[in-house]
Design a protein around this motif. Structure first.
Motif: not given
Length: 188
Positions: A13-29
Motif C-alpha cells: 500500500a505504501r509503495a503503491a501510494l508513493e508511485l501513484y503520487l510520483e507518476r500518476g495512477f495510470e502510469q504505474v504497474t
C-alpha cells in the motif's frame, strides 16, 4: 526489504501510494508496486485484486464498523442520531491516518476511474447503513434518507478534514457537518 519481512500488505500500500503520487495512477504497474515494496507480483495479488484495490482495501472493515456502531446505538435513538453515532465511531479509525487519507484522496481526485470506484464504495456504505436502520425498524423512505444523508455528511466532513491546516480531529468535522445539516433541515 526482504520478502520475509512482515506487513506485506502495508508495504504494498505504501509503495503503491508513493508511485501513484510520483507518476500518476495510470502510469504505474503492479510489477512496479511489488518491486518498490520488495515483493513479487504474486504476493501483490495475494493481498489485492488489482492496483485500484490498494486504495480501497479498507472499505469492508469501514462498512463493518459503521454497521456495528449503528446496531449498537440505543434502541430509542432517532435515525439521524444512529447515523451520527456510526459516523463518529468511524471517524476514530481515520484519525491516525490523516496524511495517508490526504494522499489517497489526491490520487483519487486525479483519476475519473478511481472517482467512480470511490462513489461505488460510498453507495455500498449507504446501502449497508440503510439495511442497519431497517433492522432497527426505521421505515422507508426514512431509512434510505437517513443513510444517504449520513454518507453526504461523511463526504463533506472528510473533504474538510483532509483540506484543513489545523489539528482538529475528523470527529470535529463530523459533528460540525451534522450541526450544519440540522440547521439546514430546520429551515434556519
Amino acid at each position: 526489504m526482504g520478502r520475509w519481512e512482515p506487513n506485506a500488505s502495508g508495504r504494498l500500500a505504501r509503495a503503491a501510494l508513493e508511485l501513484y503520487l510520483e507518476r500518476g495512477f495510470e502510469q504505474v504497474t503492479v510489477a512496479e508496486i511489488a518491486k518498490r515494496a520488495g515483493l513479487t507480483e504474486r504476493t501483490f495479488f495475494r493481498h489485492y485484486a488489482d492496483k485500484r484495490e490498494v486504495l480501497f482495501a479498507g472499505s469492508g472493515q469501514l462498512q463493518e464498523l459503521l454497521v456495528g456502531a449503528a446496531d449498537a446505538a440505543p434502541g430509542s435513538a432517532a435515525p439521524i442520531d444512529v447515523v451520527a453515532a456510526a459516523l463518529l465511531a468511524v471517524s476514530a479509525e481515520f484519525q491516525e491516518r490523516h496524511e495517508f487519507a490526504r494522499q489517497r484522496q489526491a490520487v483519487i481526485a486525479a483519476n475519473a476511474e478511481l472517482q467512480e470506484r470511490e462513489l461505488s464504495k460510498l453507495a455500498a456504505l449507504s446501502a449497508a447503513l440503510t439495511q442497519a436502520l431497517r433492522r432497527r425498524g426505521v421505515a422507508e423512505p426514512g431509512a434510505s434518507l437517513a443513510a444517504e444523508t449520513g454518507v453526504a455528511v461523511f463526504k463533506v466532513a472528510f473533504e474538510r478534514w483532509i483540506s484543513a491546516d489545523d489539528e482538529q480531529e475528523f470527529a470535529h468535522y463530523i459533528r460540525e457537518s451534522l450541526g450544519e445539516l440540522r440547521v439546514v433541515a430546520a429551515g434556519a
